[in-house]
Design a protein around this motif. Structure first.
Motif, PDB file in Angstrom:
ATOM      1  N   CYS A 110       0.129 -52.051 -24.031  1.00  0.00           N
ATOM      2  CA  CYS A 110      -1.107 -52.827 -24.181  1.00  0.00           C
ATOM      3  C   CYS A 110      -1.333 -53.235 -25.639  1.00  0.00           C
ATOM      4  O   CYS A 110      -1.071 -52.468 -26.566  1.00  0.00           O
ATOM      5  N   GLU A 111      -1.844 -54.445 -25.828  1.00  0.00           N
ATOM      6  CA  GLU A 111      -2.149 -54.961 -27.162  1.00  0.00           C
ATOM      7  C   GLU A 111      -3.630 -54.806 -27.510  1.00  0.00           C
ATOM      8  O   GLU A 111      -4.056 -55.184 -28.589  1.00  0.00           O
ATOM      9  N   HIS A 112      -4.414 -54.261 -26.591  1.00  0.00           N
ATOM     10  CA  HIS A 112      -5.849 -54.102 -26.814  1.00  0.00           C
ATOM     11  C   HIS A 112      -6.091 -53.126 -27.975  1.00  0.00           C
ATOM     12  O   HIS A 112      -5.378 -52.148 -28.117  1.00  0.00           O
ATOM     13  N   ASP A 113      -7.102 -53.405 -28.784  1.00  0.00           N
ATOM     14  CA  ASP A 113      -7.389 -52.550 -29.937  1.00  0.00           C
ATOM     15  C   ASP A 113      -8.846 -52.135 -29.899  1.00  0.00           C
ATOM     16  O   ASP A 113      -9.719 -52.984 -30.035  1.00  0.00           O
ATOM     17  N   PRO A 114      -9.156 -50.864 -29.670  1.00  0.00           N
ATOM     18  CA  PRO A 114      -8.256 -49.749 -29.358  1.00  0.00           C
ATOM     19  C   PRO A 114      -7.867 -49.776 -27.878  1.00  0.00           C
ATOM     20  O   PRO A 114      -8.601 -50.292 -27.036  1.00  0.00           O
ATOM     21  N   VAL A 115      -6.744 -49.165 -27.583  1.00  0.00           N
ATOM     22  CA  VAL A 115      -6.199 -49.175 -26.225  1.00  0.00           C
ATOM     23  C   VAL A 115      -7.180 -48.587 -25.220  1.00  0.00           C
ATOM     24  O   VAL A 115      -7.320 -49.099 -24.113  1.00  0.00           O
ATOM     25  N   VAL A 116      -7.895 -47.548 -25.609  1.00  0.00           N
ATOM     26  CA  VAL A 116      -8.793 -46.893 -24.655  1.00  0.00           C
ATOM     27  C   VAL A 116      -9.960 -47.784 -24.244  1.00  0.00           C
ATOM     28  O   VAL A 116     -10.651 -47.489 -23.276  1.00  0.00           O
ATOM     29  N   GLU A 117     -10.192 -48.871 -24.952  1.00  0.00           N
ATOM     30  CA  GLU A 117     -11.246 -49.815 -24.576  1.00  0.00           C
ATOM     31  C   GLU A 117     -10.735 -50.926 -23.671  1.00  0.00           C
ATOM     32  O   GLU A 117     -11.501 -51.751 -23.194  1.00  0.00           O
ATOM     33  N   CYS A 118      -9.449 -50.959 -23.416  1.00  0.00           N
ATOM     34  CA  CYS A 118      -8.862 -51.982 -22.551  1.00  0.00           C
ATOM     35  C   CYS A 118      -9.403 -51.825 -21.137  1.00  0.00           C
ATOM     36  O   CYS A 118      -9.350 -50.734 -20.560  1.00  0.00           O
ATOM     37  N   PRO A 119      -9.927 -52.899 -20.537  1.00  0.00           N
ATOM     38  CA  PRO A 119     -10.459 -52.798 -19.172  1.00  0.00           C
ATOM     39  C   PRO A 119      -9.402 -52.345 -18.154  1.00  0.00           C
ATOM     40  O   PRO A 119      -9.719 -51.576 -17.247  1.00  0.00           O
ATOM     41  N   ASP A 120      -8.172 -52.819 -18.315  1.00  0.00           N
ATOM     42  CA  ASP A 120      -7.120 -52.404 -17.390  1.00  0.00           C
ATOM     43  C   ASP A 120      -6.818 -50.908 -17.526  1.00  0.00           C
ATOM     44  O   ASP A 120      -6.612 -50.207 -16.537  1.00  0.00           O
ATOM     45  N   PHE A 121      -6.782 -50.427 -18.754  1.00  0.00           N
ATOM     46  CA  PHE A 121      -6.561 -49.005 -19.017  1.00  0.00           C
ATOM     47  C   PHE A 121      -7.674 -48.183 -18.382  1.00  0.00           C
ATOM     48  O   PHE A 121      -7.417 -47.219 -17.660  1.00  0.00           O
ATOM     49  N   ARG A 122      -8.897 -48.577 -18.625  1.00  0.00           N
ATOM     50  CA  ARG A 122     -10.041 -47.813 -18.110  1.00  0.00           C
ATOM     51  C   ARG A 122     -10.085 -47.838 -16.588  1.00  0.00           C
ATOM     52  O   ARG A 122     -10.392 -46.840 -15.954  1.00  0.00           O
ATOM     53  N   ARG A 123      -9.772 -48.970 -16.005  1.00  0.00           N
ATOM     54  CA  ARG A 123      -9.736 -49.078 -14.548  1.00  0.00           C
ATOM     55  C   ARG A 123      -8.635 -48.175 -13.977  1.00  0.00           C
ATOM     56  O   ARG A 123      -8.824 -47.531 -12.955  1.00  0.00           O
ATOM     57  N   ALA A 124      -7.512 -48.142 -14.647  1.00  0.00           N
ATOM     58  CA  ALA A 124      -6.389 -47.334 -14.163  1.00  0.00           C
ATOM     59  C   ALA A 124      -6.736 -45.856 -14.094  1.00  0.00           C
ATOM     60  O   ALA A 124      -6.259 -45.146 -13.213  1.00  0.00           O
ATOM     61  N   ILE A 125      -7.563 -45.389 -14.999  1.00  0.00           N
ATOM     62  CA  ILE A 125      -7.928 -43.967 -14.948  1.00  0.00           C
ATOM     63  C   ILE A 125      -9.227 -43.731 -14.190  1.00  0.00           C
ATOM     64  O   ILE A 125      -9.691 -42.611 -14.075  1.00  0.00           O
ATOM     65  N   GLY A 126      -9.815 -44.826 -13.681  1.00  0.00           N
ATOM     66  CA  GLY A 126     -10.956 -44.668 -12.780  1.00  0.00           C
ATOM     67  C   GLY A 126     -12.305 -44.585 -13.444  1.00  0.00           C
ATOM     68  O   GLY A 126     -13.273 -44.212 -12.804  1.00  0.00           O
TER      69      GLY A 126
END
Length: 132
Positions: A110-126
């Motif tokens: 992911c190129e999102h900065d910071p990664v933990v704020e990426c919507p796809d990342f957050r959705r993936a972990i629920g």
């Protein structure tokens, strides 16, 4: 002494457990030595299978008491219901770990900065529901 028996050091080596863990499991009634070879505990080779079950159950979150109950379970003693509940709990854990694994894989590219704020990342972990 019977040559088929394994001394505690060999059981420790083959099982990947420390001798102290074997003695602890023995004190809790999870395993039983077949005798002694001098001053050293000796076990039947089948203990390695039992230790495999114990290690698997412990890694799945079973307490020592739960492992002991599982190892002595008999049909009709209520254990089946407890095992079903534990299996359901493991299903929940597996789903959570799968989401975490997927989010970590996404985060690795992911190129999102910071990664933990990426919507796809957050959705993936629920943490964030998908938007329709």
């Amino acid at each position: 002494m019977n040559e088929a028996l394994l001394d505690i050091g060999e059981v420790a080596r083959l099982s990947g457990l420390a001798p102290s863990a074997l003695r602890f499991y023995e004190s809790k009634g999870l395993i039983e030595p077949a005798g002694r070879n001098g001053h050293r505990r000796a076990y039947r080779p089948v203990v390695l299978e039992r230790l495999g079950v114990i290690k698997c159950a412990r890694s799945a979150g079973f307490s020592i008491a739960e492992v002991a109950s599982f190892l002595t379970a008999r049909p009709g003693d209520g254990m089946r219901e407890r095992l079903t509940a534990k299996a359901d709990s493991l299903d929940d854990q597996i789903a959570q770990l799968t989401r975490l694994r997927d989010s970590l894989r996404h985060a690795a590219v992911c190129e999102h900065d910071p990664v933990v704020e990426c919507p796809d990342f957050r959705r993936a972990i629920g943490r964030v529901p998908a938007r329709d």
